[in-house]
Enzyme design. Structure first.
Site, PDB file in Angstrom:
ATOM      1  N   GLY A  22      68.189  32.333  -6.908  1.00 32.87           N
ATOM      2  CA  GLY A  22      69.256  32.760  -5.986  1.00 32.87           C
ATOM      3  C   GLY A  22      68.874  34.022  -5.235  1.00 32.87           C
ATOM      4  N   GLN A  26      73.524  37.627  -1.977  1.00 30.15           N
ATOM      5  CA  GLN A  26      73.923  39.021  -1.749  1.00 30.15           C
ATOM      6  C   GLN A  26      73.185  39.960  -2.707  1.00 30.15           C
ATOM      7  OE1 GLN A  26      77.959  40.071  -2.754  1.00 30.15           O
ATOM      8  NE2 GLN A  26      77.903  41.965  -1.587  1.00 30.15           N
ATOM      9  N   ILE A  49      67.596  27.758  -3.384  1.00 31.21           N
ATOM     10  CA  ILE A  49      67.664  26.351  -2.976  1.00 31.21           C
ATOM     11  C   ILE A  49      67.539  26.212  -1.464  1.00 31.21           C
ATOM     12  CG2 ILE A  49      70.189  26.246  -2.730  1.00 31.21           C
ATOM     13  CD1 ILE A  49      70.071  23.485  -4.097  1.00 31.21           C
ATOM     14  N   ASP A  67      65.723  24.484  -7.016  1.00 29.66           N
ATOM     15  CA  ASP A  67      67.102  24.099  -7.317  1.00 29.66           C
ATOM     16  C   ASP A  67      67.286  24.257  -8.823  1.00 29.66           C
ATOM     17  OD1 ASP A  67      69.474  22.861  -7.914  1.00 29.66           O
ATOM     18  OD2 ASP A  67      69.024  20.989  -6.861  1.00 29.66           O
ATOM     19  N   TYR A 157      85.112  29.067 -11.639  1.00 28.98           N
ATOM     20  CA  TYR A 157      84.057  30.100 -11.680  1.00 28.98           C
ATOM     21  C   TYR A 157      84.193  30.934 -12.961  1.00 28.98           C
ATOM     22  CZ  TYR A 157      81.631  34.395 -10.103  1.00 28.98           C
ATOM     23  OH  TYR A 157      80.816  35.503  -9.978  1.00 28.98           O
ATOM     24  N   LYS A 161      81.765  31.504 -16.217  1.00 27.94           N
ATOM     25  CA  LYS A 161      81.269  32.829 -16.617  1.00 27.94           C
ATOM     26  C   LYS A 161      81.502  33.067 -18.113  1.00 27.94           C
ATOM     27  CE  LYS A 161      79.244  34.015 -12.959  1.00 27.94           C
ATOM     28  NZ  LYS A 161      77.789  34.115 -12.956  1.00 27.94           N
TER      29      LYS A 161
HETATM   30  P1  NAD Z   1      75.482  34.656  -3.643  1.00 22.76           P
HETATM   31  O1  NAD Z   1      76.450  33.543  -3.459  1.00 22.76           O
HETATM   32  O2  NAD Z   1      75.392  35.692  -2.586  1.00 22.76           O
HETATM   33  O3  NAD Z   1      74.022  34.077  -3.863  1.00 22.76           O
HETATM   34  C1  NAD Z   1      73.800  32.986  -4.726  1.00 22.76           C
HETATM   35  C2  NAD Z   1      72.532  32.303  -4.277  1.00 22.76           C
HETATM   36  O4  NAD Z   1      72.365  31.151  -5.107  1.00 22.76           O
HETATM   37  C3  NAD Z   1      72.586  31.804  -2.820  1.00 22.76           C
HETATM   38  O5  NAD Z   1      71.504  32.322  -2.075  1.00 22.76           O
HETATM   39  C4  NAD Z   1      72.489  30.284  -2.955  1.00 22.76           C
HETATM   40  O6  NAD Z   1      71.718  29.671  -1.932  1.00 22.76           O
HETATM   41  C5  NAD Z   1      71.828  30.125  -4.304  1.00 22.76           C
HETATM   42  N1  NAD Z   1      72.095  28.821  -4.920  1.00 22.76           N
HETATM   43  C6  NAD Z   1      73.227  28.099  -4.896  1.00 22.76           C
HETATM   44  N2  NAD Z   1      73.034  26.943  -5.528  1.00 22.76           N
HETATM   45  C7  NAD Z   1      71.766  26.953  -5.992  1.00 22.76           C
HETATM   46  C8  NAD Z   1      70.961  26.027  -6.733  1.00 22.76           C
HETATM   47  N3  NAD Z   1      71.447  24.845  -7.133  1.00 22.76           N
HETATM   48  N4  NAD Z   1      69.693  26.378  -7.042  1.00 22.76           N
HETATM   49  C9  NAD Z   1      69.202  27.578  -6.631  1.00 22.76           C
HETATM   50  N5  NAD Z   1      69.878  28.462  -5.907  1.00 22.76           N
HETATM   51  C10 NAD Z   1      71.160  28.155  -5.607  1.00 22.76           C
HETATM   52  O7  NAD Z   1      75.795  35.320  -5.065  1.00 22.76           O
HETATM   53  P2  NAD Z   1      75.588  36.835  -5.507  1.00 22.76           P
HETATM   54  O8  NAD Z   1      76.779  37.561  -5.071  1.00 22.76           O
HETATM   55  O9  NAD Z   1      74.247  37.310  -5.130  1.00 22.76           O
HETATM   56  O10 NAD Z   1      75.709  36.662  -7.093  1.00 22.76           O
HETATM   57  C11 NAD Z   1      74.595  36.695  -7.979  1.00 22.76           C
HETATM   58  C12 NAD Z   1      75.136  36.606  -9.395  1.00 22.76           C
HETATM   59  O11 NAD Z   1      76.016  37.713  -9.634  1.00 22.76           O
HETATM   60  C13 NAD Z   1      75.977  35.349  -9.662  1.00 22.76           C
HETATM   61  O12 NAD Z   1      75.805  34.957 -11.006  1.00 22.76           O
HETATM   62  C14 NAD Z   1      77.400  35.835  -9.475  1.00 22.76           C
HETATM   63  O13 NAD Z   1      78.323  35.059 -10.202  1.00 22.76           O
HETATM   64  C15 NAD Z   1      77.290  37.236 -10.033  1.00 22.76           C
HETATM   65  N6  NAD Z   1      78.344  38.123  -9.543  1.00 22.76           N
HETATM   66  C16 NAD Z   1      78.360  38.515  -8.239  1.00 22.76           C
HETATM   67  C17 NAD Z   1      79.364  39.373  -7.798  1.00 22.76           C
HETATM   68  C18 NAD Z   1      79.432  39.848  -6.379  1.00 22.76           C
HETATM   69  O14 NAD Z   1      80.425  40.496  -6.001  1.00 22.76           O
HETATM   70  N7  NAD Z   1      78.427  39.572  -5.537  1.00 22.76           N
HETATM   71  C19 NAD Z   1      80.341  39.826  -8.698  1.00 22.76           C
HETATM   72  C20 NAD Z   1      80.309  39.362 -10.016  1.00 22.76           C
HETATM   73  C21 NAD Z   1      79.284  38.535 -10.440  1.00 22.76           C
HETATM   74  C1  AKB Z   2      83.801  36.721  -6.582  1.00 20.93           C
HETATM   75  O1  AKB Z   2      84.719  37.280  -5.945  1.00 20.93           O
HETATM   76  O2  AKB Z   2      83.776  35.518  -6.860  1.00 20.93           O
HETATM   77  C2  AKB Z   2      82.676  37.595  -7.075  1.00 20.93           C
HETATM   78  C3  AKB Z   2      82.974  38.075  -8.445  1.00 20.93           C
HETATM   79  C4  AKB Z   2      83.839  39.230  -8.669  1.00 20.93           C
HETATM   80  O3  AKB Z   2      82.498  37.487  -9.403  1.00 20.93           O
HETATM   81  N1  AKB Z   2      82.486  38.658  -6.151  1.00 20.93           N
END
Ligand code: NAD
Ligand code: AKB
Length: 330
Positions: A22, A26, A49, A67, A157, A161
């Site tokens: 991934g 972000q 992916i 993937d 979601y 988690k």
């Molecule tokens: P994001 O949605 O920005 O990025 C996720 C990436 O995963 C994307 O680039 C997407 O293309 C890729 N992806 C989706 N399906 C896929 C697959 N089958 N195989 C490979 N790649 C795939 O998410 P993020 O915000 O960078 O989050 C990263 C981690 O942190 C996640 O586990 C998320 O749950 C966790 N998280 C994020 C936040 C936040 O605010 N950003 C908060 C809490 C937890």
């Molecule tokens: C979402 O809003 O889904 C994420 C998170 C807090 O896990 N930013």
């Protein structure tokens, strides 16, 4: 209670070669850059992916399309890259997850299990798998949410988690896999847009302030959630990943706090720089999700076990966000 690990595993191993899943997301995009500067570009393979044109993630070091729902491809990527650690950032977030719960379960659960299985079979030194404040639910105390508390989320979601935390702990106890994770709050950043979460408004508001001077917010003005600026997110992730194993009591479920503010507080902080900034509040389906999450979290375990301490407050983050967005977008 301290997790008891099987004797056979040396839990103090360092790691040198890293696979990030991934990596175009972000967090993954900025995490990959920091990992490459610490561990050497050639030692950090980024994967996702999808592909993105002229992406520094794809061009700044080894890259592969992966993937995570494909177990053979996951194990093959671990073998080919000779990774001894995986930072697993691939996921479907809360808002997209509610639009397609089956996809959310598949990517988040199959993906996590495929990473854990590859790590177990190839005897990796470290695996980082994030959790989220979405692991909590409406029955959880919302103020200073404790580390150990009720975990009954209402979103798919959130279900993935909590299940992710449990399966990580299972692999740690059963197989001695050193797997670690944080319950990230909403992450605010200026480089890569968020990918379909409930907390996306806290990022969108800065982009719209800079580009249009007005924003329509999809949660109420008084909606308070825990948030964190990206530099603190990267610091927390790497501090935990590199922490001394013997200092850890928890592993896959650390609460980490930084900021707790309402949508209105963010708008007020932006107005210190853009006095005419206008916000309209039109809550949609994401309001109901936000209403089941904490307002603030108790992160005393993270502070005690690996020295967690955030650097950024709301106003310092706002000043930095606006400066970065202005220089990149205007
Ligand atoms: P994001 O949605 O920005 O990025 C996720 C990436 O995963 C994307 O680039 C997407 O293309 C890729 N992806 C989706 N399906 C896929 C697959 N089958 N195989 C490979 N790649 C795939 O998410 P993020 O915000 O960078 O989050 C990263 C981690 O942190 C996640 O586990 C998320 O749950 C966790 N998280 C994020 C936040 C936040 O605010 N950003 C908060 C809490 C937890
Ligand atoms: C979402 O809003 O889904 C994420 C998170 C807090 O896990 N930013």
């Amino acid at each position: 209670m301290r997790t008891s690990f099987p004797e056979r595993q040396d839990m103090t191993r360092d790691f040198k070669r890293i696979l990030v899943t991934g990596a175009l997301g972000q967090i993954g995009s900025e995490l990959t850059a920091e990992l490459r500067s610490r561990y050497g570009s050639d030692n950090v393979t980024a994967s996702d992916i999808k592909t993105v044109k002229e992406s520094p993630v794809m061009e700044g070091g080894p890259w592969t399309v992966l993937d995570v729902t494909d177990p053979v491809a996951v194990e093959e990527a671990v073998l080919r890259t000779k990774a001894d650690a995986v930072f697993h950032m691939a996921a479907i977030l809360s808002a997209t997850g509610e639009q397609n719960p089956q996809l959310c379960w598949k990517v988040n659960m199959d993906g996590t299990i495929n990473i854990l299985e590859a790590a177990r079979k190839q005897d990796l030194a470290r695996v980082i798998i994030p959790s989220s404040i979405a692991a909590f639910g409406p029955e959880t105390p919302r103020d200073s949410t404790p580390q150990e508390t009720v975990l009954r989320p209402r979103t798919m979601y959130g279900v993935t988690k909590v299940s992710g935390e449990l399966i990580c702990d299972y692999y740690a106890r059963k197989y001695g896999l050193d797997v670690r994770g944080l319950r990230y709050p909403g992450i605010i950043s200026s480089e890569t847009l968020p990918g379909g979460g409930t907390t996306d408004y806290a990022v969108d508001i800065y982009y719209k302030a800079v580009l249009e001077g007005r924003y329509t917010c999809f949660v109420r003005e008084d909606t308070m959630l825990p948030m964190m600026y990206m530099p603190d997110c990267i610091k927390a992730t790497l501090d935990l990943a590199e922490a001394d194993f013997d200092s850890l009591v928890h592993h896959s479920d650390f609460n980490v706090g930084a900021l707790s503010m309402t949508a209105g507080d963010i708008a007020a902080s932006i107005r210190k720089h853009i006095p005419d900034f206008q916000v309209e509040y039109r809550p949609d389906y994401r309001q109901a999700i936000a209403d089941t999450w904490p307002k603030s979290v108790n992160d005393s375990a993270a502070r005690a076990e690996w020295g967690w301490e955030p650097d950024w407050d709301l106003d310092s983050m706002t000043a930095d966000m606006l400066e970065r967005l202005r220089s990149r977008l205007l």
